[in-house]
Design an enzyme around this catalytic site. Structure first.
Site, mmCIF file in Angstrom:
data_model
loop_
_atom_site.group_PDB
_atom_site.id
_atom_site.type_symbol
_atom_site.label_atom_id
_atom_site.label_comp_id
_atom_site.label_asym_id
_atom_site.label_seq_id
_atom_site.Cartn_x
_atom_site.Cartn_y
_atom_site.Cartn_z
ATOM 1 N N SER A 143 1.543 -5.254 8.160
ATOM 2 C CA SER A 143 1.919 -4.282 8.198
ATOM 3 C C SER A 143 1.944 -3.469 9.807
ATOM 4 O O SER A 143 0.308 -3.803 10.042
ATOM 5 C CB SER A 143 2.183 -3.187 7.142
ATOM 6 O OG SER A 143 2.472 -1.542 7.472
ATOM 7 N N TYR A 157 -3.390 2.004 1.835
ATOM 8 C CA TYR A 157 -2.293 0.793 2.573
ATOM 9 C C TYR A 157 -2.948 0.739 3.822
ATOM 10 O O TYR A 157 -2.755 -0.946 3.808
ATOM 11 C CB TYR A 157 -1.598 1.132 2.492
ATOM 12 C CG TYR A 157 -0.126 0.635 2.338
ATOM 13 C CD1 TYR A 157 1.175 0.272 2.139
ATOM 14 C CD2 TYR A 157 0.519 0.574 3.575
ATOM 15 C CE1 TYR A 157 1.842 -1.300 2.010
ATOM 16 C CE2 TYR A 157 1.595 -0.278 4.277
ATOM 17 C CZ TYR A 157 2.053 -0.761 3.526
ATOM 18 O OH TYR A 157 3.266 -1.853 3.579
#
Length: 245
Positions: A143, A157
């Site tokens: 990500s 995350y």
């Protein structure tokens, strides 16, 4: 003989786009899902209508026994495992660190990191030439959050994805002479339902040099390349697919 690719979290969003494009490229796609059987079944039905080979297998990748059983089911399929796309990941509600519970943090790490480790371990046992495999590829979905850290939003995350980046580099070196290439893709802002904040994508698109949000199929295209012979000298790479961000 069928060339099998496992896509974890392959029934929705980026995972679904990856599964569809892999099937269109002639792979036998194994779609892993945790609980959304309807979405997985829908993807399989659509692919089979087009004459593609695909199967859905339920497993919670945060649980070692589930992962072991997932790969045992893959072993029963007609073909050989040639690829793994570690796509499954979870994201909790927007929060700063001081409001995060241990349960939240551990659940995010267990799926996003532990699950990736476990699936990769089992895939290596089947693909590595060291274990009499015929080689293959692993693509980890990271990500763009690893570069920002996602402060006050999803620092947990982002941290799990940072771990995935390091894992990609290390495992690529471990397997450098064993016929298995390991790479990662860092998506930017992509149009999927994982975003928990209303209108988030509309609010952030101007931060992207291309001034638009990416689509799942654009991530899938990069995965296809990394699993193909066109990227035969690429391993340990982390590729940003983020509109220039």
């Amino acid at each position: 003989m069928n060339s099998i690719v496992l896509v974890t979290g392959g029934s929705r969003g980026i995972g679904r786009a990856i599964s569809v494009q892999l099937a269109e490229q002639g792979y036998f796609v194994c779609i892993n899902y945790k609980s959304d059987k309807n979405s997985a079944s829908e993807v399989i039905a659509d692919l089979k209508k087009k004459g593609k080979k695909a199967v859905a297998i339920q497993a919670d990748i945060a649980l070692e026994d589930d992962v072991i059983n997932l790969f045992k089911e893959i072993d029963k399929l007609e073909g050989i495992l040639v690829g793994l796309v570690n796509n499954a990941a979870i994201l909790r509600a927007q929060s700063s660190l001081v409001n995060m519970t241990a349960d939240r943090i551990s659940s995010v790490f267990n799926t996003n990191v532990l699950g990736t480790f476990l699936c990769s371990r089992e895939a290596v046992k089947r693909m590595s030439t060291k274990y009499n495999g015929q080689g293959g590829g692993i693509v980890n979905i990271s990500s763009g959050a690893t570069k920002s850290g996602s402060p006050n939003d999803y620092i947990d995350y982002a941290s799990t994805k940072g771990a995935i980046d390091v894992f990609t580099i290390g495992l690529a070196k471990e397997l450098g002479t064993e016929g298995v290439r390991v790479n990662a893709i860092r998506p930017g802002f992509i149009n999927t339902e994982i975003h928990k904040i209303p209108n988030r994508l509309e609010l952030v698109k101007n931060l992207v040099p291309m001034k638009r949000i990416g689509e799942p199929k654009e991530i899938a295209g990069a995965v296809i390349w990394l699993l193909s012979e066109h990227s035969s000298y690429t391993t340990g790479a982390i590729i940003d697919v983020a509109g220039g961000k």
